[in-house]
Write a protein that holds these residues in place. Structure first.
Motif, PDB file in Angstrom:
ATOM      1  N   LYS A 155     -16.141  -3.758  -2.682  1.00 48.20           N
ATOM      2  CA  LYS A 155     -16.873  -2.493  -2.350  1.00 48.20           C
ATOM      3  C   LYS A 155     -16.657  -2.046  -1.104  1.00 48.20           C
ATOM      4  O   LYS A 155     -17.113  -1.244  -0.666  1.00 48.20           O
ATOM      5  CB  LYS A 155     -18.212  -2.756  -2.597  1.00 48.20           C
ATOM      6  N   LYS A 156     -15.528  -2.383  -0.260  1.00 54.63           N
ATOM      7  CA  LYS A 156     -15.287  -2.037   0.919  1.00 54.63           C
ATOM      8  C   LYS A 156     -13.816  -1.082   0.835  1.00 54.63           C
ATOM      9  O   LYS A 156     -12.996  -1.857   0.431  1.00 54.63           O
ATOM     10  CB  LYS A 156     -15.126  -3.090   1.867  1.00 54.63           C
ATOM     11  N   ALA A 157     -13.982   0.073   1.566  1.00 53.54           N
ATOM     12  CA  ALA A 157     -12.720   0.663   1.426  1.00 53.54           C
ATOM     13  C   ALA A 157     -11.689   0.236   2.347  1.00 53.54           C
ATOM     14  O   ALA A 157     -11.922  -0.205   3.455  1.00 53.54           O
ATOM     15  CB  ALA A 157     -13.029   2.232   1.699  1.00 53.54           C
ATOM     16  N   ILE A 158     -10.376   0.243   2.136  1.00 53.55           N
ATOM     17  CA  ILE A 158      -9.210   0.021   3.090  1.00 53.55           C
ATOM     18  C   ILE A 158      -9.197   1.027   4.035  1.00 53.55           C
ATOM     19  O   ILE A 158      -8.380   2.144   3.578  1.00 53.55           O
ATOM     20  CB  ILE A 158      -7.947  -0.478   2.425  1.00 53.55           C
ATOM     21  N   THR A 159      -9.609   1.187   5.104  1.00 52.31           N
ATOM     22  CA  THR A 159      -9.405   2.408   6.037  1.00 52.31           C
ATOM     23  C   THR A 159      -8.076   2.309   6.547  1.00 52.31           C
ATOM     24  O   THR A 159      -7.632   3.556   7.051  1.00 52.31           O
ATOM     25  CB  THR A 159     -10.471   2.167   7.080  1.00 52.31           C
ATOM     26  N   ASN A 160      -7.353   1.396   6.765  1.00 51.84           N
ATOM     27  CA  ASN A 160      -6.106   1.424   7.414  1.00 51.84           C
ATOM     28  C   ASN A 160      -5.029   1.657   6.288  1.00 51.84           C
ATOM     29  O   ASN A 160      -4.544   0.732   5.790  1.00 51.84           O
ATOM     30  CB  ASN A 160      -5.867   0.484   8.308  1.00 51.84           C
ATOM     31  N   PRO A 161      -4.483   2.997   6.440  1.00 53.97           N
ATOM     32  CA  PRO A 161      -3.308   2.743   5.064  1.00 53.97           C
ATOM     33  C   PRO A 161      -2.120   2.065   5.368  1.00 53.97           C
ATOM     34  O   PRO A 161      -1.366   1.818   4.433  1.00 53.97           O
ATOM     35  CB  PRO A 161      -2.959   4.448   5.315  1.00 53.97           C
ATOM     36  N   ASN A 162      -1.784   1.827   6.649  1.00 62.16           N
ATOM     37  CA  ASN A 162      -0.601   0.821   6.984  1.00 62.16           C
ATOM     38  C   ASN A 162      -0.924  -0.525   6.336  1.00 62.16           C
ATOM     39  O   ASN A 162      -0.126  -1.229   5.929  1.00 62.16           O
ATOM     40  CB  ASN A 162      -0.098   0.767   8.333  1.00 62.16           C
ATOM     41  N   LEU A 163      -2.190  -1.021   6.464  1.00 67.67           N
ATOM     42  CA  LEU A 163      -2.650  -2.217   6.124  1.00 67.67           C
ATOM     43  C   LEU A 163      -2.415  -2.379   4.250  1.00 67.67           C
ATOM     44  O   LEU A 163      -1.971  -3.403   4.012  1.00 67.67           O
ATOM     45  CB  LEU A 163      -3.915  -2.633   6.494  1.00 67.67           C
ATOM     46  N   LEU A 164      -2.730  -1.178   3.743  1.00 70.44           N
ATOM     47  CA  LEU A 164      -2.428  -1.269   2.356  1.00 70.44           C
ATOM     48  C   LEU A 164      -1.233  -1.147   2.025  1.00 70.44           C
ATOM     49  O   LEU A 164      -0.661  -1.947   1.247  1.00 70.44           O
ATOM     50  CB  LEU A 164      -3.239  -0.115   1.627  1.00 70.44           C
ATOM     51  N   LYS A 165      -0.226  -0.516   3.028  1.00 71.85           N
ATOM     52  CA  LYS A 165       0.983  -0.455   2.699  1.00 71.85           C
ATOM     53  C   LYS A 165       1.661  -1.801   2.830  1.00 71.85           C
ATOM     54  O   LYS A 165       2.637  -2.434   1.824  1.00 71.85           O
ATOM     55  CB  LYS A 165       1.757   0.373   3.586  1.00 71.85           C
ATOM     56  N   ILE A 166       1.337  -2.696   3.571  1.00 73.38           N
ATOM     57  CA  ILE A 166       1.756  -3.724   4.088  1.00 73.38           C
ATOM     58  C   ILE A 166       1.332  -4.866   3.031  1.00 73.38           C
ATOM     59  O   ILE A 166       2.146  -5.742   2.453  1.00 73.38           O
ATOM     60  CB  ILE A 166       1.396  -4.520   5.353  1.00 73.38           C
ATOM     61  N   ALA A 167       0.138  -4.760   2.648  1.00 72.46           N
ATOM     62  CA  ALA A 167      -0.311  -5.773   1.529  1.00 72.46           C
ATOM     63  C   ALA A 167       0.667  -5.430   0.352  1.00 72.46           C
ATOM     64  O   ALA A 167       0.915  -6.611  -0.473  1.00 72.46           O
ATOM     65  CB  ALA A 167      -1.862  -5.479   1.164  1.00 72.46           C
ATOM     66  N   LEU A 168       0.959  -4.148  -0.061  1.00 74.54           N
ATOM     67  CA  LEU A 168       1.594  -3.947  -1.494  1.00 74.54           C
ATOM     68  C   LEU A 168       2.954  -4.494  -1.442  1.00 74.54           C
ATOM     69  O   LEU A 168       3.308  -5.106  -2.171  1.00 74.54           O
ATOM     70  CB  LEU A 168       1.719  -2.643  -1.848  1.00 74.54           C
ATOM     71  N   GLN A 169       3.444  -4.410  -0.346  1.00 74.96           N
ATOM     72  CA  GLN A 169       4.712  -4.817   0.121  1.00 74.96           C
ATOM     73  C   GLN A 169       4.991  -6.291  -0.068  1.00 74.96           C
ATOM     74  O   GLN A 169       5.673  -6.966  -0.701  1.00 74.96           O
ATOM     75  CB  GLN A 169       5.553  -4.244   1.305  1.00 74.96           C
ATOM     76  N   TYR A 170       3.980  -6.912   0.551  1.00 73.80           N
ATOM     77  CA  TYR A 170       4.179  -8.221   0.746  1.00 73.80           C
ATOM     78  C   TYR A 170       3.825  -8.898  -0.641  1.00 73.80           C
ATOM     79  O   TYR A 170       4.493  -9.863  -1.114  1.00 73.80           O
ATOM     80  CB  TYR A 170       2.819  -8.924   1.595  1.00 73.80           C
ATOM     81  N   THR A 171       2.591  -8.648  -1.254  1.00 71.79           N
ATOM     82  CA  THR A 171       2.261  -9.134  -2.647  1.00 71.79           C
ATOM     83  C   THR A 171       3.294  -8.825  -3.757  1.00 71.79           C
ATOM     84  O   THR A 171       3.323  -9.592  -4.859  1.00 71.79           O
ATOM     85  CB  THR A 171       0.902  -8.711  -3.070  1.00 71.79           C
ATOM     86  N   ASP A 172       4.147  -7.899  -3.613  1.00 74.22           N
ATOM     87  CA  ASP A 172       5.092  -7.547  -4.518  1.00 74.22           C
ATOM     88  C   ASP A 172       6.083  -8.683  -4.508  1.00 74.22           C
ATOM     89  O   ASP A 172       6.521  -9.039  -5.809  1.00 74.22           O
ATOM     90  CB  ASP A 172       5.846  -6.225  -4.221  1.00 74.22           C
ATOM     91  N   SER A 173       6.319  -9.540  -3.469  1.00 78.25           N
ATOM     92  CA  SER A 173       7.173 -10.704  -3.566  1.00 78.25           C
ATOM     93  C   SER A 173       6.769 -11.699  -4.692  1.00 78.25           C
ATOM     94  O   SER A 173       7.587 -12.464  -5.152  1.00 78.25           O
ATOM     95  CB  SER A 173       7.509 -11.151  -2.321  1.00 78.25           C
ATOM     96  N   PHE A 174       5.370 -11.868  -4.867  1.00 77.32           N
ATOM     97  CA  PHE A 174       4.971 -12.856  -5.934  1.00 77.32           C
ATOM     98  C   PHE A 174       3.961 -12.341  -6.847  1.00 77.32           C
ATOM     99  O   PHE A 174       2.952 -12.975  -7.339  1.00 77.32           O
ATOM    100  CB  PHE A 174       4.195 -13.928  -5.002  1.00 77.32           C
ATOM    101  N   GLU A 175       4.073 -11.014  -7.223  1.00 77.08           N
ATOM    102  CA  GLU A 175       3.443 -10.418  -8.157  1.00 77.08           C
ATOM    103  C   GLU A 175       1.990 -10.430  -8.057  1.00 77.08           C
ATOM    104  O   GLU A 175       1.173 -10.477  -8.880  1.00 77.08           O
ATOM    105  CB  GLU A 175       3.909 -10.666  -9.659  1.00 77.08           C
TER     106      GLU A 175
END
Length: 417
Positions: A155-175
């Motif tokens: 229930k907490k928004a990700i306020t930092n769009p760069n953090l979301l970008k890094i999270a998506l790129q990082y987790t993509d390597s292990f789905e």
């Protein structure tokens, strides 16, 4: 455990051989041994005959909150899983809403161990960021290896769009699956309910639809740039449905869900300041409800969830502004959805979604492990709060007519009625 289910109507639209047919089902040591029109009961077998018995594969809920650790007075894991089983669910996704929050592999192991031998399968989410503070990514890879099925600052928004970008790129390597709660907190401010005529009339601060939709636009743009897998939980506005539909047409790897209460209650129910209707995202307008229901029917909205959130009485029986968000809903899911969508569509909605989390979908055929929900789809009733199994009683559904009662589940070689 040997069990013989007598004259059970099978609801399984993916298998025309048995769909809506009455069959006897013999289960030996937790495995489906035989499905037939008439099976004689072997020795040392428990025979189950129930009024208007129907069965389907076990139900799945993608958004459930308990309290343990930290808020055991709201709901322990043991009682929460008991509530889930009596509500027909064999698999639940547990949100990271405890204290401390699960942001390490050891926390995930604790949750998995606490759920062992409780029958229902608990699949925990780990926090996306350390302590869910939104500053730095938690140990996502280690948590997934320990059993986490996704990552979410509940229930907490990700306020930092760069953090979301890094999270998506990082987790993509292990789905890995990244959650982003759809709320721009700067737009929402100190809002409590949907911004509109009702909030103005009641003198309550509003959360505009823009707060949700602006966040979704941003998240989808980040997803398009970064790749990865994104889930947007519990959307609530008509425009959110439209935005996600457009993203799916573009081929983006995005799913979304809606809470049952956002499908049936509009903000008009707030007239009496009943805090059980204080939920996040807030109840919206009738127009939004129509768009959400259409989104469910069209498949734009991937999952319907109870968004079960136990809150102890001290945090609900207070002034509206001071009350916590949330309503319980596991026990109401089937009776409400069956009333809205009819039996066959309801079972589809209650059984879909496991593949998004890498969870195996059970099969209803001989030689497979028995994972069933047992129910009577025709019984109507209005629930009473004293009959609720949940420790917390903050229900928005009291006196709401339900159609369909759950008998229980058979899962992991256990009968939970």
């Amino acid at each position: 455990m040997n069990v013989l289910l007598k004259s059970a109507t099978i609801v399984n639209s993916s298998d025309k051989k048995y769909h809506l047919k009455k069959r006897d089902i013999l289960i030996k040591n937790g495995v489906i041994a035989s499905i037939g029109t008439k099976i004689d009961s072997p020795s040392n077998t428990k025979e189950i005959k129930l009024k208007n018995l129907h069965i389907s594969i076990g139900w799945f809920d993608s958004s459930v909150n308990f309290g343990e650790p930290g808020y055991e007075e709201r709901e322990t894991i043991a009682n929460g899983l008991l509530t889930a089983s009596k509500s027909g669910f064999t698999d639940i996704i547990l949100n990271p809403s405890s204290t401390p929050v699960p942001d390490s592999s050891s926390d995930i192991v604790f949750l998995k161990n606490a759920a062992q031998n409780k029958g229902v399968n608990l699949h925990p989410l780990g926090c996306l960021t350390n302590s869910a503070k939104g500053d730095s990514l938690a140990e996502l890879f280690d948590m997934q290896n320990s059993g986490a099925v996704g990552f979410y600052d509940n229930k907490k928004a990700i306020t930092n769009p760069n953090l979301l970008k890094i999270a998506l790129q990082y987790t993509d390597s292990f789905e890995g699956l990244v959650y982003s709660f759809p709320l721009d907190t700067r737009i929402a401010g100190k809002g409590q309910v949907n911004e509109g005529a009702v909030s103005t009339r009641l003198g309550l601060k509003g959360i505009p639809a823009l707060a949700e939709e602006l966040q979704i636009v941003r998240d989808l743009l980040v997803l398009e740039y970064a790749g990865g897998k994104l889930h947007i939980p519990t959307i609530s506005t008509a425009n959110s449905v439209k935005l996600i539909a457009e993203a799916k047409k573009k081929g983006l790897n995005v799913t979304c869900s809606v809470a049952i209460h956002n499908l049936i209650f509009s903000d008009d129910v707030l007239q009496d300041f009943n805090t059980n209707y204080k939920v996040l995202p807030p109840l919206r307008t009738s127009k939004d409800i129509r768009a959400l229901i259409k989104g469910v029917k069209d498949g734009v909205i991937d999952f319907i969830t109870s968004d079960h959130t136990p809150i102890n009485i001290e945090n609900k029986k207070v002034e509206f502004d001071n009350a916590d968000y949330g309503t319980i809903g596991l026990e109401n899911a089937f009776g409400i959805l069956n009333q809205m969508f009819g039996l066959e569509k309801t079972i589809i909605l209650l059984t879909k979604g496991r593949d998004r989390y890498g969870i195996t979908t059970p099969l209803l055929k001989e030689g497979e492990k028995a994972c069933f929900t047992l129910f009577n789809p025709d019984e109507t009733f209005k629930p009473k709060i004293e009959d609720s199994i949940s420790t917390s009683k903050n229900s928005a559904y009291i006196e709401k007519e339900h159609k369909g009662k759950v008998y229980g589940v058979i899962v992991n070689n256990n009968i939970l009625f």
